[in-house]
Design a protein around this motif. Structure first.
Motif, short mmCIF file in Angstrom:
data_model
loop_
_atom_site.label_atom_id
_atom_site.label_comp_id
_atom_site.label_asym_id
_atom_site.label_seq_id
_atom_site.Cartn_x
_atom_site.Cartn_y
_atom_site.Cartn_z
N UNK A 130 0.64 -1.16 0.11
CA UNK A 130 0.00 -0.11 0.04
C UNK A 130 0.92 1.11 0.18
N UNK A 131 1.84 1.11 0.77
CA UNK A 131 2.95 2.39 0.83
C UNK A 131 3.46 2.47 -0.49
N UNK A 132 3.67 1.56 -1.29
CA UNK A 132 4.47 1.36 -2.52
C UNK A 132 3.48 2.29 -3.62
N UNK A 133 2.25 1.72 -3.34
CA UNK A 133 1.32 2.34 -4.43
C UNK A 133 1.18 3.78 -3.75
N UNK A 134 1.35 4.45 -2.82
CA UNK A 134 1.21 5.77 -2.24
C UNK A 134 2.29 6.42 -3.12
N UNK A 135 3.46 5.87 -3.07
CA UNK A 135 4.63 6.42 -3.77
C UNK A 135 4.57 6.45 -5.29
N UNK A 136 3.85 5.63 -5.75
CA UNK A 136 3.51 5.66 -7.40
C UNK A 136 2.50 6.82 -7.57
N UNK A 137 1.58 7.09 -6.64
CA UNK A 137 0.63 8.22 -6.66
C UNK A 137 1.24 9.38 -6.77
N UNK A 138 2.41 9.62 -5.75
CA UNK A 138 3.06 10.73 -5.60
C UNK A 138 3.81 10.94 -6.91
N UNK A 142 3.49 14.38 -9.13
CA UNK A 142 4.49 15.29 -9.61
C UNK A 142 4.69 15.43 -11.14
N UNK A 143 4.47 14.47 -11.82
CA UNK A 143 4.51 14.52 -13.34
C UNK A 143 3.43 15.20 -13.84
N UNK A 144 2.30 15.57 -13.12
CA UNK A 144 1.09 16.33 -13.68
C UNK A 144 -0.17 15.47 -14.02
N UNK A 145 -0.10 14.01 -13.53
CA UNK A 145 -1.25 13.06 -13.50
C UNK A 145 -1.97 13.21 -12.36
N UNK A 146 -2.71 14.18 -12.23
CA UNK A 146 -3.46 14.50 -11.08
C UNK A 146 -4.49 13.53 -10.75
N UNK A 147 -5.10 13.21 -11.92
CA UNK A 147 -6.40 12.51 -11.95
C UNK A 147 -6.13 11.01 -11.49
N UNK A 148 -5.20 10.58 -12.18
CA UNK A 148 -4.82 9.08 -11.69
C UNK A 148 -3.87 8.97 -10.50
N UNK A 149 -3.56 10.00 -10.06
CA UNK A 149 -2.80 10.03 -8.59
C UNK A 149 -3.76 10.05 -7.46
N UNK A 150 -5.03 10.76 -7.92
CA UNK A 150 -6.10 11.06 -7.12
C UNK A 150 -7.05 9.64 -6.77
N UNK A 151 -6.83 8.91 -7.98
CA UNK A 151 -7.63 7.61 -8.29
C UNK A 151 -6.97 6.61 -7.54
N UNK A 153 -4.76 7.26 -4.53
CA UNK A 153 -4.90 7.58 -3.25
C UNK A 153 -6.03 7.29 -2.93
N UNK A 154 -7.18 7.53 -3.54
CA UNK A 154 -8.67 7.04 -2.94
C UNK A 154 -8.76 5.84 -2.54
#
Length: 219
Positions: A130-138, A142-151, A153-154
């Motif tokens: 789960x922590x690794x997935x949070x790092x992927x989202x972060x 950072x690269x501008x993919x807010x929508x996927x990062x939010x998905x 994180x949710x």
């Protein structure tokens, strides 16, 4: 959140240690009973039968007290009880039967302890995934993919520190969709990183379900 995770891990370690202590006490109980039985068999002139119990006692005292070893010992003692009954030593056969019961109890307690170790290992690895997935989202954010990062994180923020099988399965289902989206966007590196974590979590969900099922059987 880190404090909550640490507190959860402390509770899980307590459960594991309690199980280990129960398993140790169960084996000690077997050793006490086997010692008394050995003396009783010798006093009754059943020296060869006493030797069987004594050999078992030595094996357990030497540290060979895994659930498998205890089950094997219980089977041997069961045979001894039958032999004594057939030879007309009913009262001694009853006492040997009591040792068999102690051995089976100790084996069961040992399996419960092993299961608790497996459960803790699964939860530790699930939290790491789960922590690794949070790092992927972060990294995506950072690269501008807010929508996927939010998905992503949710998905992971809905997971409790005491992660359940159902929560793992939910994250896996959502994670697979996120991987497909990353692949469609031409982000193979991120898709592979997330995919590996999702696969690991999927395997852990299966293992965690097996742990729960063993709990039911052992109870």
């Amino acid at each position: 959140d880190e404090l909550a995770v640490a507190a959860q891990e402390v509770q899980e370690r307590k459960v594991v240690l309690k199980g280990d202590q129960a398993a140790l006490e169960a084996v000690q109980d077997v050793l006490v009973v086997s010692g008394e039985l050995c003396a009783a068999l010798e006093a009754a002139g059943l020296v060869s039968d006493a030797k069987v119990v004594h050999e078992l006692e030595q094996v357990l005292a030497g540290g060979e007290a895994s659930p498998e070893a205890l089950e094997k010992a219980a089977a041997q003692i069961s045979e001894l009880a039958e032999e004594l009954q057939q030879k007309g030593h009913g009262p001694m056969a009853v006492e040997v039967g009591k040792l068999e019961a102690k051995l089976r109890t100790a084996a069961n307690v040992g399996m419960e302890a092993e299961n608790e170790h497996e459960e803790k290992k699964n939860k530790d690895e699930a939290r790491a995934a789960i922590e690794g997935m949070q790092e992927v989202a972060a990294a995506l954010r950072e690269s501008g993919d807010e929508e996927l990062a939010d998905e992503i994180d949710l998905l992971v923020t809905a997971v409790h520190n005491d992660v359940s099988v159902e929560e793992m399965e939910c994250v896996v289902a959502g994670g697979k969709k996120a991987v497909a989206k990353l692949e469609a966007l031409g982000r193979p590196k991120e898709a592979e990183a997330l995919g590996d974590l999702v696969t690991k979590l999927d395997e852990l969900a299966v293992a965690a379900q097996e742990v729960q099922e063993r709990k039911v059987v052992l109870k």
